[in-house]
Design a protein around this motif. Structure first.
Motif, PDB file in Angstrom:
ATOM      1  N   LEU A   1       0.774  -1.161  -0.536  1.00 41.61           N
ATOM      2  CA  LEU A   1       0.172  -0.257   0.307  1.00 41.61           C
ATOM      3  C   LEU A   1       0.595   1.326   0.242  1.00 41.61           C
ATOM      4  CD1 LEU A   1      -2.787  -1.221   2.360  1.00 41.61           C
ATOM      5  CD2 LEU A   1      -3.477  -1.082   0.172  1.00 41.61           C
ATOM      6  N   ILE A   2       1.986   1.162   0.604  1.00 43.51           N
ATOM      7  CA  ILE A   2       2.909   2.268   0.409  1.00 43.51           C
ATOM      8  C   ILE A   2       3.746   2.535  -0.834  1.00 43.51           C
ATOM      9  CG2 ILE A   2       5.134   3.410   1.362  1.00 43.51           C
ATOM     10  CD1 ILE A   2       4.245   1.862   4.110  1.00 43.51           C
ATOM     11  N   PHE A   3       3.828   1.717  -1.420  1.00 44.09           N
ATOM     12  CA  PHE A   3       4.878   1.328  -3.039  1.00 44.09           C
ATOM     13  C   PHE A   3       3.417   1.858  -3.514  1.00 44.09           C
ATOM     14  CE2 PHE A   3       4.716  -0.760  -6.857  1.00 44.09           C
ATOM     15  CZ  PHE A   3       6.116  -0.538  -7.175  1.00 44.09           C
ATOM     16  N   VAL A   4       1.979   2.189  -3.353  1.00 43.26           N
ATOM     17  CA  VAL A   4       0.947   1.973  -4.305  1.00 43.26           C
ATOM     18  C   VAL A   4       0.793   3.509  -3.895  1.00 43.26           C
ATOM     19  CG1 VAL A   4      -1.987   2.059  -4.934  1.00 43.26           C
ATOM     20  CG2 VAL A   4      -0.181  -0.255  -4.777  1.00 43.26           C
TER      21      VAL A   4
ATOM     22  N   ILE B   1      -2.604  -2.581  -6.560  1.00 44.79           N
ATOM     23  CA  ILE B   1      -1.632  -2.125  -7.773  1.00 44.79           C
ATOM     24  C   ILE B   1      -2.334  -2.050  -9.110  1.00 44.79           C
ATOM     25  CG2 ILE B   1       0.139  -2.375  -9.319  1.00 44.79           C
ATOM     26  CD1 ILE B   1       1.318  -3.896  -6.979  1.00 44.79           C
ATOM     27  N   ALA B   2      -3.480  -3.097  -9.506  1.00 46.90           N
ATOM     28  CA  ALA B   2      -4.492  -2.805  -9.845  1.00 46.90           C
ATOM     29  C   ALA B   2      -5.849  -2.253 -10.171  1.00 46.90           C
ATOM     30  CB  ALA B   2      -5.214  -4.807 -10.814  1.00 46.90           C
ATOM     31  N   VAL B   3      -5.720  -1.599  -8.866  1.00 45.83           N
ATOM     32  CA  VAL B   3      -6.946  -0.663  -8.895  1.00 45.83           C
ATOM     33  C   VAL B   3      -5.698   0.823  -9.216  1.00 45.83           C
ATOM     34  CG1 VAL B   3      -7.759   0.442  -7.627  1.00 45.83           C
ATOM     35  CG2 VAL B   3      -8.452  -1.308  -7.165  1.00 45.83           C
ATOM     36  N   LEU B   4      -4.980   1.202  -8.768  1.00 45.00           N
ATOM     37  CA  LEU B   4      -4.039   2.141  -9.207  1.00 45.00           C
ATOM     38  C   LEU B   4      -3.447   2.462 -10.671  1.00 45.00           C
ATOM     39  CD1 LEU B   4      -2.406   4.921  -8.505  1.00 45.00           C
ATOM     40  CD2 LEU B   4      -0.898   2.736  -9.061  1.00 45.00           C
ATOM     41  N   LEU B   5      -3.529   1.039 -11.211  1.00 45.34           N
ATOM     42  CA  LEU B   5      -3.270   1.434 -12.540  1.00 45.34           C
ATOM     43  C   LEU B   5      -4.495   1.593 -14.052  1.00 45.34           C
ATOM     44  CD1 LEU B   5      -0.950  -2.286 -12.924  1.00 45.34           C
ATOM     45  CD2 LEU B   5      -0.120   0.588 -13.450  1.00 45.34           C
TER      46      LEU B   5
END
Length: 176
Positions: A50-53, A98-102
């Protein structure tokens, strides 16, 4: 009361686990231990992702991501999705933020589905394990069929869900 309603599924499972413990104590305690270990594993794995995202959300411009993973990105979208999925480590539930962010940043559904497929099929630890355990032939067949399948599935999703898929993100409706 509304707060409790959100967690009703959790409470139903907890009550079921307590009933199981009363019926069969050893099985119930094993279930409690397994549940506790799973929760601890998730608590140690999820925060770094989550920090990475969050960092990706701030550092990567929307236009840049659209250029590399948007509808018209072509081979760049395939290669970028492949790269992201291959270097992945950890269980699949880590890929969903990550997919949601993309998706939020404008990536095509095709490449997001392909990324999730690569994460499950061809991430480096899986490839190494399959290569050592099952041999080169099996590994190549498995990965090639998997990648083709997930790419075609991404195309299908892009056609089927075009203009009908909505994401709720930060109380905004974002059409994909």
């Amino acid at each position: 009361m509304n707060e409790l309603k959100k967690y009703r599924f959790f409470f139903i499972l907890l009550i079921g686990l307590i009933i199981l413990t009363f019926i069969n104590q050893s099985l119930g305690w094993k279930a409690f231990q397994l549940t506790g270990n799973s929760i601890l594993n998730m608590l140690f794995l999820l925060p770094p992702v989550l920090i990475f995202v969050g960092l990706l959300d701030k550092w990567v411009e929307k236009e840049t991501l659209i250029r590399y993973m948007g509808k018209k990105s072509g081979i760049y979208g395939i290669l970028f999705s492949l790269f992201l999925g291959v270097i992945a480590a950890g269980p699949l539930y880590l890929a969903f933020p990550i997919a949601v962010l993309l998706l939020k940043k404008g990536a095509s559904i095709r490449y997001v589905v392909f990324f999730l497929g690569v994460w499950t099929t061809a991430k480096l630890p899986v490839v190494v394990y399959e290569f050592v355990s099952f041999g080169v032939k099996f590994t190549l067949i498995h990965i090639c069929f998997g990648l083709v399948f997930y790419y075609l599935m991404g195309i299908f999703f892009e056609k089927f869900y075009d203009q009908r898929l909505w994401l709720k993100y930060d109380n905004e409706d974002i059409s994909i």
